[in-house]
Structure formats: C-alpha cells, structure tokens
Motif scaffolding. Structure first.
Motif, short mmCIF file in Angstrom:
data_model
loop_
_atom_site.label_atom_id
_atom_site.label_comp_id
_atom_site.label_asym_id
_atom_site.label_seq_id
_atom_site.Cartn_x
_atom_site.Cartn_y
_atom_site.Cartn_z
N GLU A 170 57.53 -3.49 -27.36
CA GLU A 170 57.01 -3.31 -28.72
C GLU A 170 57.81 -2.27 -29.48
O GLU A 170 58.13 -2.45 -30.66
N ALA B 26 54.58 -13.99 -21.00
CA ALA B 26 54.01 -12.75 -21.54
C ALA B 26 55.00 -12.04 -22.46
O ALA B 26 54.61 -11.45 -23.49
N ILE B 27 56.29 -12.08 -22.11
CA ILE B 27 57.31 -11.45 -22.95
C ILE B 27 57.47 -12.22 -24.25
O ILE B 27 57.57 -11.64 -25.34
N LYS C 161 55.24 -13.95 -25.73
CA LYS C 161 54.06 -13.70 -26.55
C LYS C 161 54.21 -12.41 -27.36
O LYS C 161 53.77 -12.33 -28.51
N LYS C 162 54.83 -11.39 -26.75
CA LYS C 162 55.05 -10.12 -27.46
C LYS C 162 56.01 -10.32 -28.63
O LYS C 162 55.82 -9.73 -29.70
N SER D 298 54.04 -12.27 -31.37
CA SER D 298 53.08 -11.41 -32.08
C SER D 298 53.78 -10.50 -33.08
O SER D 298 53.13 -9.93 -33.97
N ASN D 299 55.09 -10.35 -32.93
CA ASN D 299 55.88 -9.53 -33.86
C ASN D 299 56.54 -10.38 -34.95
O ASN D 299 57.39 -9.89 -35.68
#
Length: 580
Positions: A196, A233-234, A236-237, A240-241
């Motif tokens: 993030e 999972a990566i 998804k991060k 989300s950005n």
C-alpha cells in the motif's frame, strides 16, 4: 546549429564532428541549446557558451556549492560530484576547514562514515527528525548521490528508480516513460515495506509524468512474478488502489479495456481514409475539403467515385496551389488550407527574401525563369531565397507551376493552427499512436506538443485511449464515437496502395516487418496486405525491381498497370522468376 548542419558546412565525416563536439562539451566551450522544447524529442542544437568572468577561487566555490546543494558528503562523493583531482579536492577541503567554512562530522548507521558539511548547517543537521515517508525517486534525484553504492551492491544494474523510506533503501523499480504511459517492468520491495505504501509513492511519482500529458501506469511484473501468476491477494491490493486487469498487465488510468484484430483495424483505416468502396467521396471538392490536400492522382483515384483527374486539373473549379504542406510532402490544396499550414509552420521570412515576395504578389504568379530575371540576384542567392520561401510556405506554386504568395493575413495563431492540422490528421485515420503521429508529421511538431494536443482532444471527449491492437503493447487513441464502427468493413476486391499515399506512410512499419521492404507499394486484398513491390518508373514505362507475393498479386499489378496505361516489365534483383 545541429550536428548535421555543422557536418554539411564543414564537409567532414559525421563521426569526426561527433567526437569534436563531445570534446568541446567536456571542456565547457559549447553546450546543447533547447528553446521551449522537450530535450528528448528534438534535434540537439549546439552553441558557444557565453563568456563570463570567473569568480575568485572557483574550486572553493564549487566545493561549497556542492555541499550546500547535496551535503553532507563523503570525500569520495564530494570528489566525484566536483570532478576535481584527488590532491586538489583534499587541499581545498583542508583550507575550508581551517577557515571554519566546512566541518567534518560522523554519520552513524550500519557503519561509521566521515562526511563533510557546511559549518553553518551542523546545528540544523543535529535537530533534523527522520520521517519515514516512502518515495519512488528517479535516477537523476540528488539523493542518489548518497545511496548509489548501496543500490548497486544490493540490486546490480536492474534498477532505474530506487524506492526509499526516509533515507533508507527499501526496494527498486524498473520503469520507463513511454508515449502516454509509465511502463513499470519490475518492482522489488524489502519485507518491511508494504504494498500500500509503495502504491501511494508510485501515485505521487506518476504526478511528475502528468506534466508531459502521461497519466497511465502499466505494471507488468511484481517481485519477479508476472501479473498472470501473481497471488490473488496482491492483485486485490492493486485493484483497490484503482488498477484494472488488462491482458497480462495491471493498468491504472483512463483507458478502455477493448482490443481489435489487425484485420479489423485495417478495415477501419480504409473506411476512415475513404478507400472503402462504400465510403468514397462523391467528387474532388469533398476530397480536397476533408483531406486538407491531395498528393497525387494515385491517392485521389482510390478515394473518389467515378471519373477523376490529376489534382492540378481542378484549378478551374477551386483555387488550388501546390507547396510543401504539413506533413512535409508536395501537396495540392486550397488557398485557405495552405494559409493554415503556413500559420502552423510560423516561419519568419528573412530581409533578403522581401524582393521575391514583392515580385510574386499577383495570384497568377511568375515562372521561375522570369522571377529570377526580375530579381536581379545572383544564382546561388536566388536559389537559397526561393527554397527558403517555398519551404516556409511564404511562396507556393499555381497549377500552372508559377510562384505566387499567399494572402498576408493569418487565419489562426500558430498554436491554434497546429492544433487544427493535427486534429484533422488524427480524425482522418481514426486510430493512432503517439509514435505514428510523430512519424506521419516527420517530426515537424515536437512530441511534447503532440501529447498535449492528444490530451486536449481527450478532455473534449473526441478521443479515448487504450491498448487497442491485439498483440501490441502500444497505447492507441481512437475516436470515441467510432468504438462500435471498427468492425464489419470487409469488402471484395484488390487494389494497389502506392508508396506516396498517406496510408502507406501510416502502415510503413507493419509493411516493413511483414515483407522486409522499406518504402514500397502495397497490395491489398480486401482488408489484408497480401503483397508488396518496388518499381522504377520513367514516363509510362514501369519496371518491377522487388516483389513479395504470389500469382494473385502479380495479376493485381498487371491490372493496375493496364488501368494507368503503363508498360510493365519485370527485372527482379533476386533470383525469383516471374512468368508473364
């Protein structure tokens, strides 16, 4: 002067001029001069450095300036930044320490380092509080002076952009600024740095690219892993950005997620260029008005229904002139369009050219021989002046070949004229990349200005962009209203696209890659390029010197020669035999 101009003036080999210029640059006798242009997208111009009085003790001033700009520095770093011999640097430092201008301090980290700083800055250094702000920096950043050795030790030469938290190295990024996007090819982060924080730092870094009208980030790999193999999972991060999955990449920015096959794009190009049988011009007046000029009768023949003539033969219907328009090819166009091209080129005439301008003010013009006789100039001066005026569009030619001036009054200011010229060019093709646009304009308008124009057309809602061509990583712009019109333009028939045609220039890289020929004539079968050939032409006699294709393409060439009433011969340079 540019390097090519210097080479031409001195009549020397380019490599000799290149070496001499490098030496003069290193000795600070000449420098590269750019005037309001991006230095990466224009020709280097060299000029003499302005003479000035050097300060007293310039070595001392150089050391003080470097320490004030990027200090504290170790002795090795200071010597490298100043570019002075070891003994000179040591002597200057000793003098400055004795004068209490420079102090030596100890920086404690993983190891103890002796560094130098200005004495006046010692107290402020002691009071500085470290802030753990994550940043992506460029290889030109002054901070790299302090971390260059660590970057090479940890990551070798794979990096282009260090990632730092506070003053500590926490990873690297390999990224390159492409036309319209930042292409991130690898990201490596230390374990203590979260994704993030990196993405926030990358967003901040990308704001710099927005100054060059580049607002797209494309990530191809992360931590040595391709995006399609990356953990969910990566991904998804990233999503989300604001990133989205497009093909095998993660992309952030205003792009559409559409792509088309090459054959569909070719069909769309033929449709936009008015070559498609169902969308040809009804008459030449429409063609001149929409295309901004016609280069040859071959170009006109593909785009008009029914009977056609040479472009110069329409002089009785319209006020047609011939000149080196934009792009820089000999083109027939209306006087109004010629004025717009002149306004866009915006070149001021020289005082010695005024004599010729005064003589050619009549719209009927003067033949070259008569103009030379009346000018009273010597042959060389006349030739230089005439060429200069013709290239700048202060002079054009009538359909009878006479030289004449254009009306003096401008239609648009230079910037607005260039915008309209580029806009018409884009709309005539419908889909285009920044590289294609620069190539079509022959570098006449700087790439920075082209990106600005593309950005403005996006803001107006005329264009949208995306990775529109299948199996291509290039960013393309397309007319927003045509997204549903790209497909469905197949037709029956074959034709020859001559090498001087504007569409031939647009497709030059694809043609060269497919057929291995440079500038050549291309054979289309419906929306596919099926052959290519080079020819020499003298009057009505045509000789084919290079050929790629089969029997069907030979028949197309023969039919094309019959259409234009030309005599055809085959003299191929290779060993290929052609049955006639």
């Amino acid at each position: 002067m540019t390097k090519s101009e210097i080479t031409k003036e001195l009549e020397l080999k380019p490599e000799l001029v290149h070496g001499a210029l490098r030496t003069l640059e290193e000795k600070l006798m000449v420098h590269r001069y750019n005037r309001n242009r991006n230095p990466w997208t224009t020709h280097n111009r060299y000029r003499l450095l302005t003479e000035y009085e050097s300060p007293e003790e310039p070595e001392k001033k150089l050391v003080i300036d470097q320490l004030r700009a990027i200090g504290p520095l170790t002795f090795a770093e200071l010597r490298r930044e100043c570019g002075m011999p070891l003994n000179v640097t040591r002597s200057i430092l000793n003098q400055l320490q004795e004068e209490n201008i420079v102090s030596r301090i100890v920086v404690v980290g993983a190891t103890r380092l002796f560094t130098y700083c200005l004495t006046e800055e010692v107290e402020s250094i002691k009071k500085t509080e470290e802030k753990k702000v994550t940043r992506v920096i460029s290889w030109r950043d002054p901070l790299l002076t302090h971390i260059r050795r660590e970057m090479y030790a940890q990551y070798g030469e794979a990096w282009t952009h260090p990632i730092v938290s506070g003053g500590m190295v926490t990873g690297y990024m390999e990224a390159w600024a492409m036309s319209g996007l930042l292409d991130v090819r690898e990201v490596v982060l230390n374990e203590e740095l979260g994704i993030e924080k990196f993405l926030d730092a990358l967003d901040e870094f990308a704001t710099y690219q927005e100054n060059f009208h580049s607002n797209i980030i494309r990530v191809k790999a992360f931590a040595g892993t391709r995006i399609e193999e990356l953990d969910a999972a990566i991904i998804k991060k990233f999503e989300s950005n604001g990133y989205q999955r497009i093909r095998e990449w993660l992309v952030k920015g205003p792009v559409i997620n559409l792509s088309y096959q090459k054959r569909e794009i070719y069909g769309y190009l033929l449709w936009k260029q008015r070559i498609h049988p169902e969308r040809r011009f009804r008459n030449a007046t429409e063609a001149f008005r929409e295309m901004g000029g016609i280069r040859s009768e071959y170009e006109l023949s593909l785009r008009i229904q029914g009977r056609f003539f040479h472009p110069r033969d329409y002089g009785n219907e319209m006020e047609i002139v011939q000149g080196v328009m934009i792009p820089g090819y000999s083109t027939y166009c209306t006087v109004r369009d010629a004025i717009i091209y002149r306004d866009a080129r915006n070149m001021v005439s020289e005082p010695e050219d005024r004599r010729l301008l005064a003589l050619t003010i009549d719209s009927k013009g003067l033949p070259r021989e008569e103009l030379y006789r009346r000018s009273g100039m010597d042959p060389d001066s006349f030739k230089r002046s005439l060429t200069r005026l013709y290239q700048s569009l202060h002079l054009v030619r009538t359909t009878r070949g006479n030289y004449r001036t254009l009306p003096v009054n401008r239609i648009y200011e230079a910037g607005e004229a260039r915008f309209r010229v580029v806009k018409r060019l884009i709309l005539s093709f419908g889909i285009i990349s920044a590289e294609d646009l620069g190539m079509l304009l022959k570098g006449e308008i700087p790439m920075a200005e082209l990106r600005k124009i593309l950005s403005k057309l996006e803001e107006e809602g005329i264009l949208v962009k995306g990775f529109l061509k299948e199996e291509s990583e290039t960013l393309y712009w397309i007319i927003s209203e045509d997204l549903e019109r790209v497909k469905g333009h197949l037709f029956q028939g074959s034709f020859v696209l001559t090498q001087a045609d504007r569409l031939s220039h647009y497709l030059s890289q694809d043609v060269k890659q497919k057929f291995g020929l440079g500038a050549c004539n291309v054979i289309f079968s419906s929306t596919r390029t099926t052959g290519a050939f080079k020819m020499s032409k003298r009057g009505k006699d045509v000789t084919i010197t290079e050929f790629r294709g089969g029997n069907q393409e030979r028949h197309v060439i023969e039919a094309w020669c019959r259409q234009w009433r030309m005599n055809l011969e085959w003299e191929l340079k290779s060993d290929e035999k052609v049955e006639i």
